[in-house]
Write a protein that holds these residues in place. Structure first.
Motif, PDB file in Angstrom:
ATOM      1  N   PHE C 291      -1.673  -5.528  -4.386  1.00  0.00           N
ATOM      2  CA  PHE C 291      -1.783  -4.588  -3.455  1.00  0.00           C
ATOM      3  C   PHE C 291      -0.799  -5.107  -2.248  1.00  0.00           C
ATOM      4  CE2 PHE C 291      -4.581  -1.533  -0.828  1.00  0.00           C
ATOM      5  CZ  PHE C 291      -3.894  -1.551   0.216  1.00  0.00           C
ATOM      6  N   PHE C 313      -3.442  -0.163   9.379  1.00  0.00           N
ATOM      7  CA  PHE C 313      -4.684   0.591   8.392  1.00  0.00           C
ATOM      8  C   PHE C 313      -4.441   2.060   8.062  1.00  0.00           C
ATOM      9  CE2 PHE C 313      -7.208  -3.114   9.947  1.00  0.00           C
ATOM     10  CZ  PHE C 313      -7.861  -3.375   8.627  1.00  0.00           C
ATOM     11  N   ASP C 314      -3.680   2.694   8.961  1.00  0.00           N
ATOM     12  CA  ASP C 314      -3.109   4.182   8.191  1.00  0.00           C
ATOM     13  C   ASP C 314      -2.422   3.729   7.112  1.00  0.00           C
ATOM     14  OD1 ASP C 314      -3.752   6.719   8.805  1.00  0.00           O
ATOM     15  OD2 ASP C 314      -3.107   6.425  10.920  1.00  0.00           O
ATOM     16  N   LEU C 316      -2.172   1.094   5.258  1.00  0.00           N
ATOM     17  CA  LEU C 316      -2.738   0.304   4.170  1.00  0.00           C
ATOM     18  C   LEU C 316      -3.752   1.301   3.433  1.00  0.00           C
ATOM     19  CD1 LEU C 316      -4.326  -2.556   5.838  1.00  0.00           C
ATOM     20  CD2 LEU C 316      -2.494  -2.583   4.291  1.00  0.00           C
ATOM     21  N   GLN C 317      -4.366   2.325   4.139  1.00  0.00           N
ATOM     22  CA  GLN C 317      -4.960   3.409   3.418  1.00  0.00           C
ATOM     23  C   GLN C 317      -4.321   4.382   2.606  1.00  0.00           C
ATOM     24  OE1 GLN C 317      -9.309   4.262   5.451  1.00  0.00           O
ATOM     25  NE2 GLN C 317      -7.936   3.491   7.200  1.00  0.00           N
ATOM     26  N   ARG C 318      -3.113   4.676   3.354  1.00  0.00           N
ATOM     27  CA  ARG C 318      -2.184   5.734   2.548  1.00  0.00           C
ATOM     28  C   ARG C 318      -1.782   4.781   1.341  1.00  0.00           C
ATOM     29  NH1 ARG C 318      -0.477   9.882   4.824  1.00  0.00           N
ATOM     30  NH2 ARG C 318       1.362   9.867   3.644  1.00  0.00           N
ATOM     31  N   MET C 320      -3.246   2.700  -0.571  1.00  0.00           N
ATOM     32  CA  MET C 320      -4.209   2.987  -1.525  1.00  0.00           C
ATOM     33  C   MET C 320      -4.191   4.320  -2.213  1.00  0.00           C
ATOM     34  SD  MET C 320      -8.091   1.926  -0.146  1.00  0.00           S
ATOM     35  CE  MET C 320      -8.381   0.305   0.264  1.00  0.00           C
ATOM     36  N   MET C 321      -3.829   5.381  -1.537  1.00  0.00           N
ATOM     37  CA  MET C 321      -3.882   6.643  -2.242  1.00  0.00           C
ATOM     38  C   MET C 321      -2.575   7.071  -2.922  1.00  0.00           C
ATOM     39  SD  MET C 321      -6.806   7.781  -1.060  1.00  0.00           S
ATOM     40  CE  MET C 321      -7.595   6.286  -0.756  1.00  0.00           C
ATOM     41  N   LYS C 323       0.379   6.876  -1.402  1.00  0.00           N
ATOM     42  CA  LYS C 323       1.361   7.655  -0.431  1.00  0.00           C
ATOM     43  C   LYS C 323       2.289   6.850  -0.067  1.00  0.00           C
ATOM     44  CE  LYS C 323      -1.777  11.611   0.109  1.00  0.00           C
ATOM     45  NZ  LYS C 323      -2.787  12.213   1.086  1.00  0.00           N
ATOM     46  N   ALA C 329      -0.428  12.676   6.921  1.00  0.00           N
ATOM     47  CA  ALA C 329      -1.655  12.493   6.553  1.00  0.00           C
ATOM     48  C   ALA C 329      -2.038  13.788   5.896  1.00  0.00           C
ATOM     49  CB  ALA C 329      -2.712  12.098   7.578  1.00  0.00           C
ATOM     50  N   ALA C 330      -3.071  13.800   4.945  1.00  0.00           N
ATOM     51  CA  ALA C 330      -3.727  15.054   4.491  1.00  0.00           C
ATOM     52  C   ALA C 330      -4.356  16.200   5.578  1.00  0.00           C
ATOM     53  CB  ALA C 330      -4.628  14.745   3.273  1.00  0.00           C
TER      54      ALA C 330
END
Lengths: 330, 330, 330, 330
Positions: C291, C313-314, C316-318, C320-321, C323, C329-330
């Motif tokens: 990661f 964190f945006d 990091l989460q993107r 993960m997806m 992206k 963002a979706a």
């Protein structure tokens, strides 16, 4: 004293934790004999099945008579054995679930035969360790069904469910008093109630006196286990030696609720002598009773109802110093 | 009594929390006047800059003289104002870091002028709320440098760092006694020490008496704040009203360590009357001292050194009941 | 991967807790053989004295060679045996204190002979259960002296002290990272440092990454134990399965600190298969490394230093997806 | 997305805690206008009485229409004002108790007029700070009666009780999900249910997903508040930024329970920008939904029902890395 004092029998034998083994193993009779030396002890809480192996009803009654002890309650253990370690009443294996119900029913038979007040069961392997580990809906339904099926077996024997946040499971399915009282409502039988372990209440961040009152008012208060801790784990320390005021309030709440049943010691005497430790636990009850009696229950009740917390603690502390409330502060 | 009693001055004024506003706002003189009504109060801990605005050294001395109060300590606040909310000594803005150091130095000037024992600073906005929020190495170095720079400004004035797990930051950079004593070593100056708030010690899962002893032995114990809680948050309750034995042990540890400084009340009188609450906090000190004196410090010390915890608690509880240790238990 | 993976050998054998026994007992060789099946395992942390009984240096080296495993570290157990249960380095019996020092020294001999990076000792029976139980000053001095005497025995072998809030003691004498780093300063020897168990850090309410950074900066970071929990007890769960972000941050902190030593699994496989559990713990390291590598360490460091936690964190989460950060963002 | 996103309106205005004031005060319309800039926001949870002062039903509807927002729920505040600070539904003053009931009823009128899904009330001043402070039996009965009287006023409007361990009270009378669901049973009305705040669940040591499931099965799940914390306090952090797996499990549990109501942000944007913070909270929902959708809800459900926790977390982590489950581990 209006309470009767008992002790979980297992604590008279060999104990283990994750790191150590404490004391020598003892046979059933050796454990009973040792327990009989505990100051103030009138009863025992033997653990089913371990403390009943190879015994007949008559044999057990004779053993108890020999040491002049009663059985306060039968503690049904549905967590220790390998078959139960990943879940008992909520195992995904229907055979295990049935076995757990059977254990409780057999414990009820023993309780009836020995004149115990109730069976108590703390389903500590029912729960989870990780997120995403169990289907919560399914597990809860199995719990409601299992307790219901067990209790229906002998309506004249009371079944008390004991809650605890964790251990050995990181999250136990019945973590606090509210959950167990809800469970009682959902099971819907008259012989299902609650065991309140004062240490488990502290560990659940409850005021033990409040949980006791709530359960008594709901008509579900069947049994009390006593011990103390630092509110962060079930340390099973001697009652009142950490949280003195909570302990005093606990005894007061039991008196106010008219509870005249058993106080069962659930103190874990790992690093102290078992007989001395459980004798000291008994004396902690007596000291608290004596404090309340000399202070005056009505005086205390009146101060609480007026919510005069500053004055109340002044009077409690003055009482400790042997001063009447009329004297000025030093 | 060998301790001198003081109180954080801010608690005499208007208080807020996340949900409510308590009491009326009061001017500096009104707060001092109100504080002067507290039983046993000999000193005040005013907060810099708020309790010093518009005052001269002489004016402050006259104000104190008018109410016959000393300044026990100056509490330097480097957290409340908007500029400090995202970090003070560890802000990523060098101007803010310098401002925080200046605040401490100005507090030291006031302490020197008013004859206070020390300045105390609790860097509560220095820390983090989320994982990945700060560079821990950088933040720690800024902390060491900032405290060092502040302390070097006036070597004759003592600078006490107060630790706390959290609030308002989820994680404060100085959460426990060990961290502050390590910080003292790393700063390496003789006038840097520790303020131990008994509630913060409980909240950090410490035994307050142990932290006091460790700090005193290291020659760094500068100041004591007193209050109580449930070990899970800084509730700032009246001392000894939750954890009675810990409170007794705290007073005993201070006596054993030869601490003869200030006990500063850090009790938050939100839902109780401020003067009554802080008077009760004073009496809690006196009750504990009286308990220890009548029990006998040498007797207690001897029981501790023999690690006879069962006998010790028996004797403590018997003492409460007004019985000598020779009498048999009831 | 820059880390080497090891596991505490005891977890390959029979385990107990307060209520149950898990798995079968296994001989030393059986445990080593079982461990050798763990994915990614390069080393073992055997426990002194239990995993060394009846073995010679040569015999041990041959055993290790047979399974192609190293000894990462020697875990000296000064808590389990009856003699140590009421205190080891801080026992009031000088003979016990000397015995505890001897254990550490013998562990150091084994470490030197087997090429281990260090001995690690977690003094879990040194502490207290009740208020007023121990003389804190005396206990701390014995601890400083004992660690000093042990470490001085072989300056070329590193001695790492592991902290933990509790268990089996309600309060352990070295509860957090700050206390151990202070202890290192007070001992004043170059070969005394710290073992950070990520779960013990969480349990002490620390951010593990922060404690790692602090210890590394002080030149005292000797060893890492890995596991996870709910911050309220040492559950010894698989790393990252409760606190994912903390786990990621831990690996990142180790990389940033240039730590290239061992990550020793301290996961307790009671209700899961030992080999599967410790293989999954290994993969949790690899997933985290992957990661971080794909996200980009420099990008992460830069976001942290700017304290842009929302954006971070945006991203990091993107990530993960799957992206890139450029996508909306979706 | 099947959930509708809302936010507590108060967080758009000025905030305070015990130490600081954050942001500027804003008028009702300014708060609504600011909220309308939050990404994904469809509703608001205004607080009664503060966000309704001087407004007519029509005026409120026009205000909402102007910003194209609904009212998800009306948050009745029976704690903030001086009259309620020592107890509201459980005050010893019958006039205060009646006033608290009236507040809830007036909130229900607003909810009905504005088409909100429910009123939610979190009785945070009802509880105690000290042992011996309140009569638990009396307080509980007043609570049951007060909630019953309020709910009976308009059977067509749902009344959701929100639990929380503490704050500002050290002990709140409804600390956990079990207690509220028990309260619902004892009140015995069809329009009384529960608000589950995911952070309050974590703080009560619950798995939020488990509490959600239990409440939904009981037909009492009325409203969800979202945020995150370290399980030791109601930090009101952005959801999923501390406990990622719990967050994912929470969204999954809501989907499995068929919950299609509001997710109301209860994030406290003290040190971050309010619009950015609540937009990030919205995106945290979307990221979690996307994770679950691409992973496959059926696949997840099946792994849970088999209790294959090791395999499940392997697949979750592989999914994060963009790998299918068929690929071997790196």
């Amino acid at each position: 004293m209006s309470f009767k004092y008992s002790a979980i029998l297992g604590f008279m034998g060999q104990l283990t934790d994750r790191f150590s083994v404490y004391h020598e193993p003892r046979s059933l009779e050796e454990k009973v004999a040792l327990a009989s030396k505990i100051e103030g002890l009138a009863g025992l809480e033997p653990v089913y099945p371990f403390d009943f192996e190879g015994m007949s009803y008559d044999g057990y009654r004779q053993l108890l008579a020999r040491y002049n002890l009663q059985v306060s309650s039968v503690n049904v253990n549905i967590k220790a054995e390998a078959k139960f370690q990943r879940g008992a009443l909520t195992s995904i294996d229907p055979g295990i679930r049935a076995e757990a119900v059977r254990y409780i029913q057999q414990g009820m038979d023993w309780a009836a035969e020995l004149g115990a007040s109730c069976v108590t069961v703390c389903p500590l392997s029912d729960g989870h360790d990780y997120p995403f580990e169990i289907d919560y809906r399914q597990a809860w339904r199995w719990l409601v069904d299992g307790i219901g099926e067990a209790a229906a077996y002998r309506p004249e024997v009371r079944l008390a469910v004991e809650y605890k946040q964790s251990e050995p499971r990181a999250k136990v399915i019945v973590p606090n008093a509210g959950i167990v009282l809800l469970l009682c409502e959902q099971v819907g039988l008259d012989n299902v109630g609650i065991t309140i372990d004062t240490g488990h209440a502290l560990y659940a961040l409850e005021a033990p006196a409040q949980s006791i009152t709530l359960a008594a008012d709901a008509g579900r208060l069947y049994l009390i286990h006593i011990n103390d801790n630092y509110r962060n784990w079930d340390w099973d320390l001697m009652p009142g030696l950490v949280n003195y005021w909570d302990w005093l309030e606990t005894i007061f709440a039991l008196q106010q609720a008219g509870y005249d049943g058993w106080l069962v010691s659930d103190v874990f005497p790992a690093r102290t002598d078992p007989v001395e430790t459980l004798s000291a636990s008994y004396r902690a009850i007596r000291y608290a009773e004596q404090f309340l009696e000399t202070f005056g229950p009505e005086r205390l009740r009146s101060l609480i109802q007026q919510r005069e917390v500053i004055r109340l603690f002044d009077e409690l502390q003055r009482h400790m110093m042997g001063k009447t409330s009329a004297e000025p502060a030093a």
